[in-house]
Design an enzyme around this catalytic site. Structure first.
Site, PDB file in Angstrom:
ATOM      1  N   ASN A  85      -7.662   1.934  10.012  1.00 22.53           N
ATOM      2  CA  ASN A  85      -5.621   2.279  10.546  1.00 22.53           C
ATOM      3  C   ASN A  85      -6.343   2.108  12.490  1.00 22.53           C
ATOM      4  OD1 ASN A  85      -4.959   2.188   8.101  1.00 22.53           O
ATOM      5  ND2 ASN A  85      -4.990   4.618   7.561  1.00 22.53           N
ATOM      6  N   ARG A 108       0.888  -1.468  -0.022  1.00 23.16           N
ATOM      7  CA  ARG A 108       0.126  -0.253   0.282  1.00 23.16           C
ATOM      8  C   ARG A 108       0.820   1.391   0.182  1.00 23.16           C
ATOM      9  NH1 ARG A 108      -2.997   3.020   4.871  1.00 23.16           N
ATOM     10  NH2 ARG A 108      -3.332   4.396   3.726  1.00 23.16           N
ATOM     11  N   TYR A 148      -3.790   1.577  15.964  1.00 22.78           N
ATOM     12  CA  TYR A 148      -2.485   1.911  16.523  1.00 22.78           C
ATOM     13  C   TYR A 148      -2.441   1.594  18.632  1.00 22.78           C
ATOM     14  CZ  TYR A 148      -0.234   3.771  12.598  1.00 22.78           C
ATOM     15  OH  TYR A 148       0.169   3.629  10.794  1.00 22.78           O
ATOM     16  N   GLU A 170      -3.425  -0.140   7.991  1.00 19.31           N
ATOM     17  CA  GLU A 170      -2.551   0.334   8.778  1.00 19.31           C
ATOM     18  C   GLU A 170      -2.298  -0.312  10.046  1.00 19.31           C
ATOM     19  OE1 GLU A 170      -1.323   4.286   9.274  1.00 19.31           O
ATOM     20  OE2 GLU A 170      -1.430   4.780   6.753  1.00 19.31           O
ATOM     21  N   HIS A 190      -2.575  10.468   0.993  1.00 17.96           N
ATOM     22  CA  HIS A 190      -2.087  10.585   2.504  1.00 17.96           C
ATOM     23  C   HIS A 190      -1.812  12.016   3.013  1.00 17.96           C
ATOM     24  CE1 HIS A 190      -0.698   7.433   4.615  1.00 17.96           C
ATOM     25  NE2 HIS A 190      -0.069   8.821   5.293  1.00 17.96           N
ATOM     26  N   GLU A 201      -6.922   8.154   6.534  1.00 13.71           N
ATOM     27  CA  GLU A 201      -7.644   9.219   7.674  1.00 13.71           C
ATOM     28  C   GLU A 201      -7.908  10.534   7.520  1.00 13.71           C
ATOM     29  OE1 GLU A 201      -4.251   8.706  10.791  1.00 13.71           O
ATOM     30  OE2 GLU A 201      -4.159   6.451  10.274  1.00 13.71           O
TER      31      GLU A 201
END
Ligand code: GBH
Length: 574
Positions: free
Chosen positions: A377, A155, A379, A446, A201, A247
């Site tokens: 995404n 990606r 984290y 992600e 992005h 995002e």
């Protein structure tokens, strides 16, 4: 009867079972907090909660007279042992983005808002993406490296201003830019690596920012659609997976509220991020519609990648449960609900009123189900707690009305200071599945961490170590002896969480590790390393970290050995 303090819906029950006959839980009784899923899991004697639909069916007509049983003790889901196999078609890959790795800022590329923002000194140590990993010149080597890591999918993002230096599709796209992405795609396909391409992005062409950027509805929606069309036209023969935006929450909040990210807009904190977010959504819908109407014969998919960290209610108190719901809706729901449920979350409308723009009927229609898969995404995770008294004033953070930074201090933290909470990835995947039932399933686009051993910090203290220099043209054999045990642990635990979500029926179709290379970590500059491959920014030498070797084995075996129980569920259980 003593009820456990918390009753997590997906936890396994253990121990003896108490029986309460012929009584429906009363509204005021504490047991009303027991999720329907649990009651039905008991009623159906399922070892783990089955789907909500199955539960409702199982309970239908039985509720009044059914035997309600409470488990006395609770346990985390049984830790898995043995090999955790992923579905055969599962997509395993690595991810990057243009501004963070490409460099070559002056080679035919027009400036983006990140050039302006970083060269003005807004990133740590004056870092900029001018050189970064010099991937623009090293992409062939980088793809060889990916092959050696058994990567199945890559990606990356296209730099809008590398294709259209002024962002303007009325001008012909740059030959150099077209050539770069074309060669990159060819090299990937030749290596048997499936490209997943993000259109945006965060690197908006500066020329479009000058025209109002994400605050200027007509301009930006059309400009993004035109840019997307050019990408579909030139690359759609080779790209089957498109991601419109990465995002949008970050673009809207960090770009147009806190100002931590480009363009660093900090005015009108009670409206600007909502306006930018609105236009980001409309731009996504425009690109998706263009693909479906003009490029359907290419047979690809267009999705969006949304970011959120899981928010777990700090307690079973109604205020904290509500705080957790609000936190999820003001982060993930803000962008997911217009796409999957037809409009902004109710709680956002109630709190923001007209400060949150509205969609027309035709815009709603265009947005609804405009994503062929749900890119997630994620984290980290955190707790959500209601503040002792309501916040005063208006503004994004006041509107959420949640103690956003409330956390558990026992949790481990990464170099970014983000809590390491693997089960939060399982929870958020289950939440996305339950709430949005995304067609095409969920792709973790992600997940990863900045967590380097001490030696890394020492190396980075050498003068100039974090000031990238362009590759000197000398080919160096890739070395592979850099130990990053914490990242291995992070990936192992998070992959087991993804596996657990799949076992509980979340339709997770892929997982991309962030990131392939250490790179320009936005406002944090080069000091925070997320790569599975270490980059020496002085020489552009790549060194495979042990996490890279670990992931290569996972990619090849399509699974991993289950980690120890304490690695599957570290931190406070809930
Ligand atoms: C991703 O975003 C980016 O897509 C990628 O470019 C970047 O390099 C990578 O992560 C690592 O940072 O609680 O208000 O502080 C990061 C997603 C969104 C995670 C914001 C942390 C904190 C929100 N981030 N979140 S807040």
């Amino acid at each position: 009867m003593e009820l456990p303090r918390t009753l997590p819906s997906r936890w396994q029950r253990i121990g003896p079972v108490l029986t309460v006959t012929g009584r429906e839980p009363r509204k005021s009784a504490p047991n009303t907090a027991i999720p329907l899923a649990f009651l039905a899991a008991v009623a159906t004697k399922a070892p783990l909660a089955p789907s909500r639909g199955a539960l409702r069916r199982a309970l239908r007509g039985r509720r009044r007279s059914c035997v309600v049983r409470f488990a006395e003790e609770w346990a985390e889901p049984a830790a898995r042992t043995g090999f955790l196999a992923f579905p055969e078609s599962f997509v395993f890959g690595v991810a990057t983005s243009a501004y963070q790795i490409e460099g070559a800022a002056a080679e035919g590329r027009g400036p983006s808002i990140w050039d302006t923002f970083s060269t003005a000194g807004h990133a740590k140590d004056g870092a900029t993406g001018e050189v970064a990993c010099d991937h623009y010149h090293l992409f062939k080597e980088d793809i060889r490296l990916m092959s050696s890591l058994k990567v199945k999918a890559y990606r990356f993002s296209i730099s809008w201003s590398r294709l259209l230096p002024n962002g303007d599709a009325a001008e012909p796209p740059s030959e150099e830019g077209l050539r770069f992405y074309s060669e990159l795609l060819d090299a990937l396909l030749q290596a048997g690596i499936e490209p997943w391409v993000t259109l945006y992005h965060w690197d908006l062409p500066e020329a479009l920012h000058a025209k109002g950027g994400w605050l200027s509805k007509e301009m930006i929606v059309k400009a993004f659609g035109d840019y997307a069309r050019i990408c579909f036209h030139h690359f759609g023969d080779r790209v089957k997976y498109w991601i419109t935006l990465n995002e949008p929450w970050c673009s809207a909040v960090l770009g147009y509220n806190t100002g931590d990210h480009a363009p660093g807009y900090t005015e009108e904190t009670d409206t600007a991020c909502y306006v930018a977010g609105h236009h980001l959504l409309l731009a996504h819908a425009e690109a998706a519609q263009i693909y479906r109407e003009e490029f359907a014969q290419q047979g690809g998919e267009v999705g969006i990648s949304l970011n959120a960290d899981w928010r777990q209610a700090d307690s079973e108190r109604e205020e904290d449960l509500e705080a957790a719901r609000r936190a999820m809706e003001f982060s993930l729901g803000w962008f997911a609900e217009p796409i999957y449920l037809g409009d902004y979350p109710k709680c956002m409308r109630e709190s923001c009123g007209d400060r949150l723009p509205s969609f027309s009927a035709s815009e709603k229609k265009k947005l609804f189900q405009s994503s062929d898969f749900f890119g997630l995404n994620s984290y980290s995770g955190n707790m959500a707690k209601a503040p002792p008294r309501p916040f005063e004033g208006t503004g994004y953070w006041e509107d959420i009305g949640v103690e956003w930074w409330h956390t558990d201090h026992q949790w481990a933290r990464t170099d970014m200071d983000w809590p390491v909470v693997p089960w939060s990835l399982r929870e958020i995947l289950l939440y996305v599945q339950d709430r949005y039932k995304p067609m095409g399933g969920i792709i973790v686009t992600e997940n990863g961490c900045a967590c380097e051993p001490d030696i890394s910090a020492e190396l980075d203290e050498r003068p100039g170590a974090l000031l990238p220099r362009p590759w000197d043209g000398v080919r160096r054999a890739t070395s592979s002896d850099f130990e990053d045990p914490e990242r291995v642990r992070f990936f192992r635990a998070h992959l087991s969480a993804v596996h657990a979500a799949i076992e509980r029926k979340a339709q997770v179709k892929g997982y991309f590790a962030w990131s392939f290379l250490d790179n320009f970590e936005w406002a944090e500059g080069y000091g925070k390393r997320f790569g599975i491959v270490r980059v020496d920014f002085q020489t552009q030498e790549r060194t495979i970290k042990s996490s890279g070797h670990f992931l290569a084995r996972v990619f090849e075996a399509n699974g991993l050995e289950a980690p120890a129980k304490e690695e599957q569920y570290p931190g406070r259980t809930f």
